[in-house]
Write a protein that holds these residues in place. Structure first.
Motif, short mmCIF file in Angstrom:
data_model
loop_
_atom_site.label_atom_id
_atom_site.label_comp_id
_atom_site.label_asym_id
_atom_site.label_seq_id
_atom_site.Cartn_x
_atom_site.Cartn_y
_atom_site.Cartn_z
N SER A 280 9.01 59.02 25.62
CA SER A 280 8.16 57.94 25.13
C SER A 280 6.73 58.13 25.65
O SER A 280 6.49 58.97 26.54
N PRO A 281 5.76 57.40 25.10
CA PRO A 281 4.40 57.51 25.61
C PRO A 281 4.28 57.22 27.10
O PRO A 281 3.35 57.70 27.77
N GLU A 282 5.24 56.45 27.65
CA GLU A 282 5.23 56.15 29.08
C GLU A 282 5.97 57.20 29.90
O GLU A 282 6.09 57.06 31.13
N GLY A 283 6.49 58.23 29.22
CA GLY A 283 7.20 59.28 29.94
C GLY A 283 8.67 59.02 30.13
O GLY A 283 9.33 59.75 30.88
N LEU A 284 9.23 58.00 29.48
CA LEU A 284 10.63 57.67 29.64
C LEU A 284 11.48 58.51 28.69
O LEU A 284 11.07 58.82 27.57
N GLN A 285 12.68 58.84 29.12
CA GLN A 285 13.62 59.61 28.33
C GLN A 285 14.91 58.83 28.20
O GLN A 285 15.31 58.11 29.13
N PRO A 286 15.59 58.94 27.04
CA PRO A 286 16.85 58.17 26.86
C PRO A 286 17.94 58.70 27.78
O PRO A 286 18.12 59.91 27.94
N SER A 287 18.64 57.77 28.43
CA SER A 287 19.72 58.15 29.34
C SER A 287 21.08 58.09 28.69
O SER A 287 21.97 58.89 28.98
N LYS A 288 21.30 57.12 27.79
CA LYS A 288 22.58 56.96 27.13
C LYS A 288 22.49 57.10 25.61
O LYS A 288 23.44 57.53 24.98
N SER A 289 21.38 56.71 25.03
CA SER A 289 21.24 56.78 23.58
C SER A 289 20.84 58.19 23.15
O SER A 289 20.45 59.03 23.96
N ARG A 290 20.93 58.42 21.84
CA ARG A 290 20.56 59.72 21.29
C ARG A 290 19.04 59.86 21.22
O ARG A 290 18.30 58.88 21.16
N VAL A 291 18.60 61.11 21.19
CA VAL A 291 17.17 61.37 21.10
C VAL A 291 16.68 60.99 19.71
O VAL A 291 17.33 61.27 18.70
N GLU A 292 15.54 60.35 19.67
CA GLU A 292 14.98 59.92 18.39
C GLU A 292 14.40 61.11 17.64
O GLU A 292 13.70 61.94 18.21
N LYS A 293 14.71 61.17 16.33
CA LYS A 293 14.18 62.21 15.46
C LYS A 293 13.10 61.61 14.56
O LYS A 293 13.24 60.46 14.13
N ARG A 294 12.06 62.40 14.30
CA ARG A 294 10.92 61.84 13.58
C ARG A 294 10.39 62.79 12.51
O ARG A 294 10.53 64.00 12.62
N LEU A 295 9.76 62.16 11.51
CA LEU A 295 8.92 62.84 10.53
C LEU A 295 7.49 62.37 10.77
O LEU A 295 7.23 61.17 10.82
N VAL A 296 6.58 63.31 10.91
CA VAL A 296 5.22 62.98 11.33
C VAL A 296 4.23 63.57 10.33
O VAL A 296 4.37 64.73 9.91
N VAL A 297 3.23 62.77 9.97
CA VAL A 297 2.11 63.23 9.13
C VAL A 297 0.88 63.31 10.01
O VAL A 297 0.49 62.32 10.64
N TYR A 298 0.27 64.49 10.07
CA TYR A 298 -0.85 64.77 10.97
C TYR A 298 -2.09 65.10 10.14
O TYR A 298 -2.03 65.92 9.22
N ASN A 299 -3.22 64.46 10.49
CA ASN A 299 -4.49 64.71 9.81
C ASN A 299 -5.21 65.84 10.53
O ASN A 299 -5.52 65.75 11.72
#
Length: 530
Positions: A280-299
């Motif tokens: 996460s932006p705060e540096g947190l990582q999931p301990s029990k849940s699955r890693v979030e997958k993303r689609l990103v549009v970059y300018n």
């Protein structure tokens, strides 16, 4: 009798026209008494009287014979209903989970699909190429459709010349590692081959390695800019822009996201990346849940992320295509049993200036107001399928979507309606599939190639009987290996036995693959002169 207004401040509704008069309801009289004094009706009685009068009036109108004007209207012959041709029809589909989905299928697609299906059914494996001695990792046809480049875990990349039959053109040796990907430049004169931590730049015609670009970070994939003067190297969370000489031109950071693949829009103003979120932006990582997958549009111009869309499945690859009806669409591939999906890249404009301000990816569940966007966006097979590799666009104008299964099945859908047009069973393939590629520029609009675990490459075209100029494929059995090895169908039958090998070569310790390649195709390494 006093005035009615003396009993209530409300005005009693006037009696409607043609309503029964008071004479129709004679007042109820009581037996005469000695002294009878008339009393005024109360407010409740007056309202009840008016209600009864209105109901009686309506019943009388309903039972009355029609007037002349009504008779003239009812006896007039009714005009036939006007039926207009609609551009969509509703179709109900049942999914595997028991739910029924209603989609809008354009009428014009029916005739188009009815013409496509017979052509796809005629596809068969017309060429069986012994390309590699190990798993075929990736393959791609050149932009002009004259060459097919393959990459393998046997540390080689082979360029075949498209024809009848396919013939080996150049074999590119990589002494330092597996070859994970090949990428043709938009002009077709340069070929990139990707290794774990390096990129080689080859000339397509003579197969000479012009440059070896070493990187300190593992490379996920490489992709060319539309202009052909630079390419992207995807490394961790960074997309590095480089030229063919290895010079770093720019870098694009995707924050805390692990990039697995990136596609570039035709105008080179935006990048669309896929991959998991590392933290996460705060540096947190999931301990029990699955890693979030993303689609990103970059300018690319502002170097800012314009849109982030989370997805449930493990996303792996992305392919962009420009369509005439739906604009720019993105084909997203997932790992394992998740089917591919089609997303739309929308450009958001400012209402006042009419300038593009941002962009976003949308996966619509319904039809747009212009009736140009299909409801169905997920390409479903008939049953559970463990997909292999990426899914790709195929056919004329990218009208098809195709993907291979690890078991050997090949599935072909219509891109716009999502209908499954054809499935090629595994028995016809002869082995597990690892990758697939469509030839968009071939004179035959229905030509694609598949790679397998056994190192073989099979080219699929229409039935030879439908093309009088097509030669009999029985005259062209599985071609010999570019390294002098025989057919891999029944094992490895080397042209040189182990007993003959030391006597014919000065150095018995030389690799058999590298020494026997001169029998058919010249083996090109990056150390050879041009």
């Amino acid at each position: 009798m006093s005035e009615p207004s003396a009993y209530t401040p409300f005005s009693v509704p006037a009696t409607p026209v043609n309503s029964p008069s008071d004479n129709d309801f004679p007042p109820t009289t009581s037996p005469p008494t000695a002294s009878t004094t008339p009393t005024a009706p109360t407010l409740g009685k007056q309202l009840w009287k008016n209600a009864v009068r209105n109901v009686t009036m309506r019943n009388a109108l309903a039972l009355a014979p029609p007037t002349a004007s009504v008779i003239g209207t009812t006896n007039k012959p009714r005009a036939p209903p006007i039926r207009q041709r609609t551009i969509s029809s509703v179709v109900s589909l049942s999914s595997g989970d028991g739910r029924t989905r209603t989609i809008s299928e354009p009428v014009y697609t029916r005739s188009r699909l009815s013409a496509l299906v017979p052509k796809l059914i005629e596809l068969e494996a017309t060429h069986d190429l012994a390309a590699h001695s190990a798993l075929v990792r990736h393959m791609q046809f050149s932009p002009d459709g004259t060459f097919l480049a393959t990459s393998s875990w046997d540390k080689t990349s082979v360029i075949f010349r498209v024809g009848t039959p396919f013939t080996p053109h150049r074999t590119l040796a990589h002494p330092q590692g597996f070859v994970g990907q090949v990428a043709w430049s938009p002009t077709g004169n340069i070929l990139l081959t990707k290794m774990a931590r390096g990129i080689k730049v080859w000339t397509a015609e003579d197969g000479v390695c012009k440059k070896t670009i070493n990187r300190n970070t593992a490379i996920e994939t490489v992709t060319w800019f539309p202009s052909g003067d630079a390419f992207l190297s995807i490394e961790d969370s960074t997309a590095t822009k480089m030229d063919i000489n290895g010079n770093v031109l720019d870098q694009y950071e995707f924050a805390n996201m692990k990039l697995l693949d990136v596609a570039i829009t035709p105008d080179a103003t935006r990048l669309v990346g896929v991959g998991p979120l590392l933290q996460s932006p705060e540096g947190l990582q999931p301990s029990k849940s699955r890693v979030e997958k993303r689609l990103v549009v970059y300018n690319v111009e502002t170097k800012q992320i314009e849109n982030m869309t989370p997805v449930l499945e493990v996303v792996r690859d992305i392919t962009l295509a420009q369509t005439s009806r739906n604009g720019l669409v993105a084909l997203i591939s997932y790992e394992h049993k998740a089917p591919p999906q089609l997303w739309k890249l929308e450009l958001v404009k400012d209402r006042e200036t009419n300038k593009i301000t941002t962009s976003r990816l949308s996966l619509r569940n319904g039809t747009s107001s212009s009736l140009t966007w299909p409801r169905r966006h997920t390409y479903m097979p008939k049953g559970p399928v463990d997909f292999a590799g990426s899914s790709y666009f195929g056919g004329q104008n990218n009208e098809l979507v195709m993907c291979a299964a690890k078991a050997g099945d090949i599935h072909i859908w219509d891109r716009e309606s999502g209908a499954l047009l054809h499935s090629i069973r595994a028995q016809a393939n002869g082995g597990d599939l690892t990758c697939i590629a469509w030839n968009h520029s071939s004179s035959d609009p229905f030509m694609f190639a598949t790679g397998s675990h056994d190192g073989g490459v099979r080219v699929w075209t229409r039935h030879p009987a439908k093309d009088p100029n097509f030669l009999n494929t029985n005259e062209f059995p599985r071609s010999t290996s570019p390294y002098g090895l025989g057919s891999y169908r029944n094992g490895f039958d080397s042209m040189l036995s182990l007993d003959e090998y030391p006597s014919e070569h000065d150095s018995p310790e030389r690799d058999l693959t590298a020494s026997a390649c001169a029998s058919q195709t010249r083996l090109i390494s990056d150390g050879d002169p041009p």
